[in-house]
Design an enzyme around this catalytic site. Structure first.
Site, PDB file in Angstrom:
ATOM      1  N   HIS A 203       0.848  -1.184   0.000  1.00 33.96           N
ATOM      2  CA  HIS A 203       0.000   0.000   0.000  1.00 33.96           C
ATOM      3  C   HIS A 203       0.879   1.228   0.000  1.00 33.96           C
ATOM      4  O   HIS A 203       1.952   1.217   0.611  1.00 33.96           O
ATOM      5  CB  HIS A 203      -0.912   0.007   1.244  1.00 33.96           C
ATOM      6  CG  HIS A 203      -2.068   0.922   1.086  1.00 33.96           C
ATOM      7  ND1 HIS A 203      -1.972   2.271   1.362  1.00 33.96           N
ATOM      8  CD2 HIS A 203      -3.322   0.699   0.643  1.00 33.96           C
ATOM      9  CE1 HIS A 203      -3.139   2.823   1.100  1.00 33.96           C
ATOM     10  NE2 HIS A 203      -3.972   1.906   0.662  1.00 33.96           N
TER      11      HIS A 203
ATOM     12  N   ASP B 164      -8.130  -5.103   0.057  1.00 31.00           N
ATOM     13  CA  ASP B 164      -8.679  -5.877  -1.050  1.00 31.00           C
ATOM     14  C   ASP B 164      -8.269  -7.331  -1.042  1.00 31.00           C
ATOM     15  O   ASP B 164      -8.801  -8.132  -1.814  1.00 31.00           O
ATOM     16  CB  ASP B 164      -8.289  -5.228  -2.378  1.00 31.00           C
ATOM     17  CG  ASP B 164      -9.047  -3.939  -2.571  1.00 31.00           C
ATOM     18  OD1 ASP B 164     -10.211  -3.914  -2.158  1.00 31.00           O
ATOM     19  OD2 ASP B 164      -8.479  -2.980  -3.097  1.00 31.00           O
TER      20      ASP B 164
END
Ligand code: ACO
Length: 427
Positions: free
Chosen positions: A306, A363
């Site tokens: 991320h 996700d």
């Protein structure tokens, strides 16, 4: 703490004010840099650039903190429902019962979509990616709601916001139903906001709709977890498009397109496709770990890493627990869950991933829940967009109310210097 920062270049000194946020984030305010010195900053991917001051969402990537308007994501996911969180994000405070009821009533009043929109939907092939369809339909809404375009007062903004909160779920449901070959439906105004979404999406034409609390709770949680994430790619897109005063619906349509990419919202679809690919290839997670680490191989472990979370993604923790609960409650046994857990374990112990602080993001597990709820893989990113809608709206509204200038970055030109045109037959 120093209140100014000094830049020295070519023997000249330039001074800039320092801005400190409410969570003590420090930023050098370089608004006058070019005017003072003729110099600009270079920051591809905006890794060190604060594009705005915002009072909506706070996150600390090192500590794994995410808060909407000061409330932790953990508390909101446990105690609030999605519409409450939407109100909080957009208007800044948790609503009273009356405020929430009025917001919901106003939304219900606007939930009908012009019948002609169905013709536009009909003209897409069934194979069209739902994100492309959704972006187009959201853009098409402008033509049917022209009064929502040039909005500047708070009241006009409110009306545009309510229209979008009302019509967007209908478009999402229709996009799914078109894909599934099911008749388009309008749900039921007597239901809660999320329950109505579930009904619009899942109701079979020949069966009575029955509420399933597991499904509603899972949807509520997923939508809340995705509702905002400060200045990410799609949100920055919404703000920058909106900064030209292009209007809310056009800005959101652009945000949907930005979210579509596999490095952003499209990752939830990419995760499931990756897990299925590994399963079809014999389930050898070690082979795929090696591919992810091989710099000559374009393969990346989708759902890992991320831009800002460098320790853990707090949303991933909540969602991992929710995935176990939902699968248990619905009695689903999903073989890709085993592969996901194996990959996660290996990655968390692997030096490559540890060194680069690569952890599962939201996700990695959301797709497994969507699958358990019976949502087709290509619709996963649409579900993300549904959750992100209030965040995009809140960011757009904040940008307009603050009268932010049009977004227009500069560049460092590295092309040819001036040269003389050569006629085509002499080249
Ligand atoms: N698998 C393997 N290696 C990775 C991964 C991954 N998923 N992610 C990053 N790396 C490596 C990079 O190759 C790079 O290695 P290097 O330093 O040896 O060159 C290092 O980790 C840093 O990666 P960057 O790409 O520079 O990190 P950045 O912050 O630019 O990218 C991103 C973040 C796009 C999320 C990236 O981690 C990625 O592509 N992840 C997979 C896609 C994904 O899951 N996206 C969803 C993000 S969450 C969301 O949008 C809701």
């Amino acid at each position: 703490m120093s209140t100014t920062a000094t830049l020295e270049y070519n023997g000249e000194k330039y001074e800039f004010p320092v801005t400190v946020g409410t969570e003590n984030e420090i930023a050098i305010d370089i608004k006058t840099l070019r005017a003072q010195s003729g110099i600009i900053t270079l920051d591809p991917g905006y890794k060190n650039t604060g594009s705005c001051e915002s009072a909506i969402t706070y996150l600390d990537g090192e500590k794994g903190i995410l808060r909407y308007r000061g409330y932790t994501i953990e508390e909101l996911a446990e105690k609030a429902d999605f519409l409450e969180v939407a109100y909080l994000l957009i208007f800044g405070e948790l609503p009273t019962r009356d405020q929430l009821d009025k917001f919901h009533e106003d939304i219900k009043d606007q939930s009908v979509v012009d019948e002609d929109m169905k013709k536009i939907l009909d003209s897409f092939p069934k194979s069209a990616h739902p994100m492309g369809v959704l972006a187009s339909l959201t853009s098409a809404l402008i033509a049917f709601n022209p009064s929502s375009v040039n909005v500047s007062s708070e009241e006009e903004m409110y009306r545009a916001i309510v229209k979008l909160m009302a019509k967007f779920p209908v478009l999402v449901a229709w996009t799914l139903r078109k894909k599934e070959g099911m008749p388009l439906d309008y749900g039921d105004d007597a239901l809660g906001y999320v329950e109505n979404i579930a009904k619009m999406m899942f109701k079979k034409p020949n069966k009575e709709y029955r509420k399933n609390d597991v499904v509603i709770n899972a949807l509520d949680k997923l939508l809340i977890l995705h509702a905002d994430h400060e200045q990410n790619c799609s949100t920055s897109t919404v703000r920058i498009v909106g900064s030209s005063h292009a209007g809310l619906f056009a800005s959101i349509s652009a945000g949907i397109s930005a979210l579509w990419g596999p490095l952003h919202g499209g990752a939830n679809q990419a995760v499931i496709e990756m897990l299925e690919g590994i399963k079809a290839d014999g389930g050898d997670t070690k082979k795929y770990m090696a591919k992810a680490k091989d710099k000559n191989d374009p393969f990346r472990l989708m759902g890992f890493g991320h831009r800002v979370y460098k320790n853990f993604d707090p949303r991933a923790r909540i969602i991992k627990k929710a995935a176990d609960e939902v699968l248990g409650d619905l009695g689903v046994t999903d073989p890709v869950l085993g592969i996901a857990k194996g990959l996660e374990k290996e990655a968390l112990e692997d030096q490559y991933f540890v060194d680069r602080k690569l952890y599962p993001n939201v996700d990695f597990y959301s797709g497994i829940i969507y699958r358990a709820l019976g949502i087709p893989t290509e619709m996963f990113t649409v579900m993300f967009a549904l959750g992100r809608l209030p965040g995009w709206i809140a960011q757009w509204r904040e940008m307009r109310l603050r009268n932010e200038p049009i977004g227009r970055p500069r560049q460092v030109y590295v092309g040819e210097n001036k040269r003389t045109f050569i006629d085509i037959d002499k080249r």
